[in-house]
Scaffold this motif. Structure first.
Motif, PDB file in Angstrom:
ATOM      1  N   ARG A 225      18.225  37.758  44.479  1.00  0.00           N
ATOM      2  CA  ARG A 225      17.748  36.371  44.490  1.00  0.00           C
ATOM      3  C   ARG A 225      16.329  36.263  43.940  1.00  0.00           C
ATOM      4  O   ARG A 225      15.979  35.303  43.253  1.00  0.00           O
ATOM      5  N   THR A 226      15.519  37.246  44.250  1.00  0.00           N
ATOM      6  CA  THR A 226      14.123  37.175  43.809  1.00  0.00           C
ATOM      7  C   THR A 226      13.990  37.181  42.291  1.00  0.00           C
ATOM      8  O   THR A 226      13.332  36.302  41.710  1.00  0.00           O
ATOM      9  N   PRO A 227      14.574  38.133  41.540  1.00  0.00           N
ATOM     10  CA  PRO A 227      14.449  38.070  40.069  1.00  0.00           C
ATOM     11  C   PRO A 227      15.149  36.855  39.467  1.00  0.00           C
ATOM     12  O   PRO A 227      14.704  36.329  38.444  1.00  0.00           O
ATOM     13  N   LEU A 228      16.206  36.373  40.081  1.00  0.00           N
ATOM     14  CA  LEU A 228      16.856  35.174  39.551  1.00  0.00           C
ATOM     15  C   LEU A 228      15.945  33.960  39.698  1.00  0.00           C
ATOM     16  O   LEU A 228      15.876  33.107  38.801  1.00  0.00           O
ATOM     17  N   THR A 229      15.258  33.887  40.817  1.00  0.00           N
ATOM     18  CA  THR A 229      14.314  32.782  40.984  1.00  0.00           C
ATOM     19  C   THR A 229      13.201  32.869  39.947  1.00  0.00           C
ATOM     20  O   THR A 229      12.775  31.844  39.371  1.00  0.00           O
ATOM     21  N   LEU A 254      24.767  33.223  35.787  1.00  0.00           N
ATOM     22  CA  LEU A 254      24.509  34.525  36.404  1.00  0.00           C
ATOM     23  C   LEU A 254      24.411  34.395  37.924  1.00  0.00           C
ATOM     24  O   LEU A 254      24.939  35.231  38.670  1.00  0.00           O
ATOM     25  N   GLU A 255      23.757  33.312  38.399  1.00  0.00           N
ATOM     26  CA  GLU A 255      23.631  33.118  39.837  1.00  0.00           C
ATOM     27  C   GLU A 255      24.983  32.867  40.485  1.00  0.00           C
ATOM     28  O   GLU A 255      25.269  33.369  41.582  1.00  0.00           O
ATOM     29  N   ARG A 256      25.873  32.100  39.798  1.00  0.00           N
ATOM     30  CA  ARG A 256      27.214  31.879  40.342  1.00  0.00           C
ATOM     31  C   ARG A 256      27.994  33.186  40.409  1.00  0.00           C
ATOM     32  O   ARG A 256      28.695  33.459  41.396  1.00  0.00           O
ATOM     33  N   ALA A 257      27.848  34.005  39.369  1.00  0.00           N
ATOM     34  CA  ALA A 257      28.567  35.278  39.367  1.00  0.00           C
ATOM     35  C   ALA A 257      28.058  36.191  40.475  1.00  0.00           C
ATOM     36  O   ALA A 257      28.840  36.831  41.198  1.00  0.00           O
ATOM     37  N   VAL A 258      26.740  36.252  40.644  1.00  0.00           N
ATOM     38  CA  VAL A 258      26.167  37.085  41.699  1.00  0.00           C
ATOM     39  C   VAL A 258      26.595  36.574  43.075  1.00  0.00           C
ATOM     40  O   VAL A 258      26.963  37.351  43.963  1.00  0.00           O
ATOM     41  N   SER A 259      26.583  35.238  43.246  1.00  0.00           N
ATOM     42  CA  SER A 259      26.996  34.663  44.527  1.00  0.00           C
ATOM     43  C   SER A 259      28.457  34.993  44.824  1.00  0.00           C
ATOM     44  O   SER A 259      28.820  35.294  45.966  1.00  0.00           O
ATOM     45  N   ALA A 260      29.290  34.922  43.790  1.00  0.00           N
ATOM     46  CA  ALA A 260      30.703  35.239  43.999  1.00  0.00           C
ATOM     47  C   ALA A 260      30.900  36.700  44.373  1.00  0.00           C
ATOM     48  O   ALA A 260      31.705  37.035  45.248  1.00  0.00           O
ATOM     49  N   VAL A 261      30.142  37.606  43.708  1.00  0.00           N
ATOM     50  CA  VAL A 261      30.262  39.027  44.031  1.00  0.00           C
ATOM     51  C   VAL A 261      29.829  39.291  45.464  1.00  0.00           C
ATOM     52  O   VAL A 261      30.480  40.022  46.214  1.00  0.00           O
ATOM     53  N   ILE A 262      28.706  38.681  45.867  1.00  0.00           N
ATOM     54  CA  ILE A 262      28.211  38.885  47.229  1.00  0.00           C
ATOM     55  C   ILE A 262      29.173  38.297  48.248  1.00  0.00           C
ATOM     56  O   ILE A 262      29.463  38.895  49.290  1.00  0.00           O
ATOM     57  N   VAL A 321      37.092  26.067  50.768  1.00  0.00           N
ATOM     58  CA  VAL A 321      37.082  24.609  50.612  1.00  0.00           C
ATOM     59  C   VAL A 321      35.949  24.182  49.692  1.00  0.00           C
ATOM     60  O   VAL A 321      36.122  23.313  48.826  1.00  0.00           O
ATOM     61  N   ASP A 322      34.774  24.781  49.841  1.00  0.00           N
ATOM     62  CA  ASP A 322      33.651  24.444  48.964  1.00  0.00           C
ATOM     63  C   ASP A 322      33.980  24.754  47.511  1.00  0.00           C
ATOM     64  O   ASP A 322      33.614  23.994  46.608  1.00  0.00           O
ATOM     65  N   ALA A 323      34.658  25.877  47.279  1.00  0.00           N
ATOM     66  CA  ALA A 323      35.014  26.231  45.906  1.00  0.00           C
ATOM     67  C   ALA A 323      35.971  25.207  45.304  1.00  0.00           C
ATOM     68  O   ALA A 323      35.819  24.796  44.144  1.00  0.00           O
ATOM     69  N   THR A 375      34.337  29.514  35.162  1.00  0.00           N
ATOM     70  CA  THR A 375      34.632  30.936  35.044  1.00  0.00           C
ATOM     71  C   THR A 375      35.879  31.335  35.814  1.00  0.00           C
ATOM     72  O   THR A 375      36.325  32.466  35.730  1.00  0.00           O
ATOM     73  N   GLY A 376      36.442  30.400  36.566  1.00  0.00           N
ATOM     74  CA  GLY A 376      37.629  30.717  37.366  1.00  0.00           C
ATOM     75  C   GLY A 376      37.300  31.333  38.705  1.00  0.00           C
ATOM     76  O   GLY A 376      38.192  31.676  39.461  1.00  0.00           O
TER      77      GLY A 376
END
Length: 413
Positions: A225-229, A254-262, A321-323, A375-376
């Motif tokens: 999160r820090t480098p993305l910010t 990139l943030e959406r992809a990282v959030s999905a991975v986490i 549900v959010d997705a 991105t699906g």
């Protein structure tokens, strides 16, 4: 295992009984034959005493069995019978027994004033086998009863082994399904108890490893999160608006992809839980309704009043549900209506999200991902959430237009 143990005991018991009962059956037959021959010999000897006396005919009549006395002069007393080779042998002064049609004959020689007389007593086969068949039948019934008893006892003993093994199998299936709280109850033979304790130790070790993974995921989240910010701030400071927008879009992706991975890593590391689907969906719809009101979207909600427990954790279902609702806002124009429906099914609970937007592209429906710039990841998260509970995901374009996503969630145990 129970069947094989029963067959093994049946085979072993049968071999032991055959080795025991066959000699016993032969012994019973020999005893019956010897008894019949002894009685016939005694009868012949009682007649031999009267040979050469006027009471010979009376003595023959008093014997309750077929008796023939061959006199030295060629005459006979009693039941007529032919002079066989055995009779001629007995006439030499020897007492013998011989086989005859329908039984055996006992020949006893006796001396008379005119020479040697032969007393013949016939013993039929029925007398030789008297009581033998009944005894054999009793032995057969006894043998069958012992085999059945052995099978029943073997089955009871096998249950002491198979029941703990079945319990271990059920616990292993629960662990494989994500229920990390499942534990086996040690029981049965020492070897089975040892396996149960090893399985419990393995389950505890898996829980420890998943807890460590959750900590690693949390640390990864903070680190990324820090480098993305920082990247986002750098993009906003660019003087060229077009370049800033392009970099900003890349940072968002990139943030959406990282959030999905986490999110996926957290979902895998978390134990399988349960929640009230109606309460979770109602709360998330209330959250998104604020944005829908700002965009002029009509929201139709059909939720049951009572609870609908599903085999999904509350956080995982909320992310699903959010997705789905986020896809509606991201890929349909402002003002497009949407509906959320939750209804019980025989196999679980069905969550349906429908909108009046452009719908899915036909080629993308086959892959189960959304169209446009997506991105699906949203539908992929919903699909994995459904499958983790034992359900599935279906996307379609209704005949009257729009898009429809159906998520079948498995019922909580």
């Amino acid at each position: 295992m129970r069947r094989w143990l029963a067959l093994l005991v049946a085979a072993t018991t049968s071999l032991v009984l055959i080795a025991l009962l066959v000699p016993m059956a032969l012994l019973i037959r020999a005893v019956a034959e010897n008894g019949a021959m002894s009685r016939a010999t005694a009868a012949a000897e009682s007649v031999a005493v009267a040979v050469g006396t006027p009471d010979l005919a009376l003595a023959v009549e008093q014997v309750a069995r077929p008796v023939t006395v061959f006199l030295p002069g060629g005459g006979t007393v009693g039941r007529p019978a032919g002079r066989s080779d055995a009779v001629r042998l007995a006439a030499t002064g020897r007492s013998v027994t011989a086989e005859a049609d329908g039984g055996r004959e006992v020949l006893v020689s006796a001396q008379s004033p005119g020479g040697t007389a032969v007393i013949r007593v016939f013993v039929p086969d029925d007398e030789l086998m008297r009581g033998v068949r009944e005894a054999w039948l009793a032995l057969l019934v006894l043998g069958l009863a012992l085999v059945v008893l052995g099978i029943v006892l073997a089955d009871r003993l096998a249950l002491a082994v198979t029941r703990p093994v079945d319990g271990l199998a059920r616990v292993s299936h629960r662990l494989a399904g994500g229920d990390l709280t499942a534990r086996a109850e040690p029981g049965g033979p020492p070897e089975v108890r040892s396996v149960a304790m090893a399985l419990n130790h393995l389950a505890g070790r898996i829980g420890d490893l998943l807890a460590a993974e959750r900590e690693s995921v949390a640390d990864l989240s903070h680190r990324l999160r820090t480098p993305l910010t920082g990247l986002r701030l750098d993009a906003e400071s660019l003087r060229d608006p077009e370049e800033a927008g392009r970099i900003q879009a890349r940072v968002d992706a990139l943030e959406r992809a990282v959030s999905a991975v986490i999110t996926e890593a957290r979902r895998r590391s978390a134990g399988r839980g349960s929640c009230d689907a109606a309460a979770v969906v109602r709360e998330r719809v209330r959250f998104w309704s604020v944005l829908a009101e700002d965009q002029g979207r009509e929201v139709t909600v059909d939720l049951p009043d009572g609870p609908l427990p599903v085999a999904v954790g509350a956080e995982e279902l909320a992310a699903c549900v959010d997705a789905l609702l986020g896809n509606v806002f991201a890929h349909t124009p402002e003002g497009a209506s949407m509906s959320v429906r939750l209804q019980p099914q025989p196999s679980g609970v069905l969550l349906t999200v429908r909108d009046s937007g452009p719908g899915f592209e036909p080629a993308l429906l086959e892959r189960g991902i959304s169209g446009g710039d997506s991105t699906g990841l949203g539908l992929d998260i919903a699909r994995r959430t459904a499958e983790s509970s034992g359900g599935g995901l279906t996307v379609s374009t209704p005949a009257d237009g729009g898009a429809r996503v159906e998520v079948l969630l498995g019922a909580a145990p």
